[in-house]
Design a protein around this motif. Sequence first.
Motif, PDB file in Angstrom:
ATOM      1  N   ASP A 159      -1.540 -20.680  18.820  1.00  0.00           N
ATOM      2  CA  ASP A 159      -0.641 -21.761  18.439  1.00  0.00           C
ATOM      3  C   ASP A 159      -1.472 -22.957  17.982  1.00  0.00           C
ATOM      4  N   MET A 160      -0.845 -24.081  17.719  1.00  0.00           N
ATOM      5  CA  MET A 160      -1.563 -25.228  17.153  1.00  0.00           C
ATOM      6  C   MET A 160      -2.480 -25.902  18.171  1.00  0.00           C
ATOM      7  N   ASP A 161      -2.334 -25.564  19.441  1.00  0.00           N
ATOM      8  CA  ASP A 161      -3.227 -26.083  20.476  1.00  0.00           C
ATOM      9  C   ASP A 161      -4.342 -25.099  20.817  1.00  0.00           C
ATOM     10  N   GLY A 162      -4.383 -23.992  20.071  1.00  0.00           N
ATOM     11  CA  GLY A 162      -5.429 -23.000  20.296  1.00  0.00           C
ATOM     12  C   GLY A 162      -5.106 -21.982  21.378  1.00  0.00           C
ATOM     13  N   LYS A 163      -3.902 -22.020  21.917  1.00  0.00           N
ATOM     14  CA  LYS A 163      -3.525 -21.095  22.980  1.00  0.00           C
ATOM     15  C   LYS A 163      -3.083 -19.759  22.393  1.00  0.00           C
ATOM     16  N   ALA A 164      -3.555 -18.665  23.009  1.00  0.00           N
ATOM     17  CA  ALA A 164      -3.183 -17.329  22.547  1.00  0.00           C
ATOM     18  C   ALA A 164      -1.724 -17.042  22.876  1.00  0.00           C
ATOM     19  N   VAL A 165      -1.007 -16.476  21.916  1.00  0.00           N
ATOM     20  CA  VAL A 165       0.397 -16.114  22.090  1.00  0.00           C
ATOM     21  C   VAL A 165       0.568 -14.662  21.655  1.00  0.00           C
ATOM     22  N   LEU A 242       0.026 -19.520  14.277  1.00  0.00           N
ATOM     23  CA  LEU A 242      -0.653 -19.492  12.981  1.00  0.00           C
ATOM     24  C   LEU A 242      -1.070 -18.078  12.609  1.00  0.00           C
ATOM     25  N   ASP A 243      -0.475 -17.579  11.522  1.00  0.00           N
ATOM     26  CA  ASP A 243      -0.862 -16.270  11.008  1.00  0.00           C
ATOM     27  C   ASP A 243      -2.289 -16.350  10.485  1.00  0.00           C
ATOM     28  N   GLU A 244      -3.005 -15.231  10.551  1.00  0.00           N
ATOM     29  CA  GLU A 244      -4.415 -15.203  10.167  1.00  0.00           C
ATOM     30  C   GLU A 244      -4.637 -14.241   9.015  1.00  0.00           C
ATOM     31  N   MET A 245      -5.650 -14.564   8.216  1.00  0.00           N
ATOM     32  CA  MET A 245      -6.014 -13.712   7.092  1.00  0.00           C
ATOM     33  C   MET A 245      -6.825 -12.512   7.559  1.00  0.00           C
ATOM     34  N   ASN A 246      -6.581 -11.377   6.922  1.00  0.00           N
ATOM     35  CA  ASN A 246      -7.393 -10.182   7.112  1.00  0.00           C
ATOM     36  C   ASN A 246      -7.622  -9.586   5.728  1.00  0.00           C
TER      37      ASN A 246
END
Length: 300
Positions: A159-165, A242-246
């Motif tokens: 998330d925007m705070d860096g927490k894993a979801v 936040l979706d990530e690029m692969n």
Amino acid sequence: LNMYQGNKDLQRAIGYAEKSIQAYILADSLSYEYGEALDTYAAILYKLGNLKEALINQRKAVELTKSINIPVNERLIKYMIYNNLYDEACMRARGFIKKQSYNLQIIKSYKIAHLAVDANLDGCDDTLALLRKISDYDYIKLIKSKITNYAAPDFTLRDMDGKAVSLSDFRGKYVIIDFWATWCMPCVKSFPAMQRVMDTLKDRNIVFLYVNTRECDKYENRIVYIRKILTEKKVPEFRVILDEMNGNEYLLQAAYKVSGFPSKYIIDQLGNIRYCSLGFEGDNELLKELTTVFDLICEN
């Protein structure tokens, strides 16, 4: 379009839209998604006052979305009226109405265009008499036909705070995943409606996740702009991940086969996808759709 009030924001938005269009031209220039990208581009051109270019792009958007995307159809009629093409606006509006691919705004625009050609509204009656609002029975039947039941891909993102979801964190709860992007005007416009949905369904054991995807900005700029939008739309508590690029694709967008924005996936307590809502037609329409879906799912 309210989020793009300043010229700087508009230029930023049009830059994103042009990059997206170029990507679709290279990948698949006949795709539905390319049509949606052109719809976004046309909306920005309209906001900038370039009415002729907006109409040119909107015509192509309707063609590629095969006239089934009601907001895209609505904007075509709107741009035709602003370009003083009243006869054509009437003709296209009648076509959308007969195909049941319309909303109340298209009917209003049809009347405006008709009045510009003929001051007597009686000519509208024959067409409008053929129409009726979808009855509650027909509406529920339509929603039922779109309900699914297949496993939702699990994921772990930040998330925007860096927490894993992770999706698995919410097993036993319903989850609504809303795929959106900062450059997608219908996405942002839908946020107040989504707040209404959250308020209405607050006692239904539902988690709302807003997946930001397909962004070009660096991480820091991305976070700043997302927070700006949430503040402007008065939804600062939305849980954005936040979706990530692969490689050349975004992980979660690809996993869920997201074909357009905004897209909302409803996942049940067992981790199965039960419904997908694509696009945004209006606040009341979205609230009605999602509450109806939950009523039907809970019945089963």
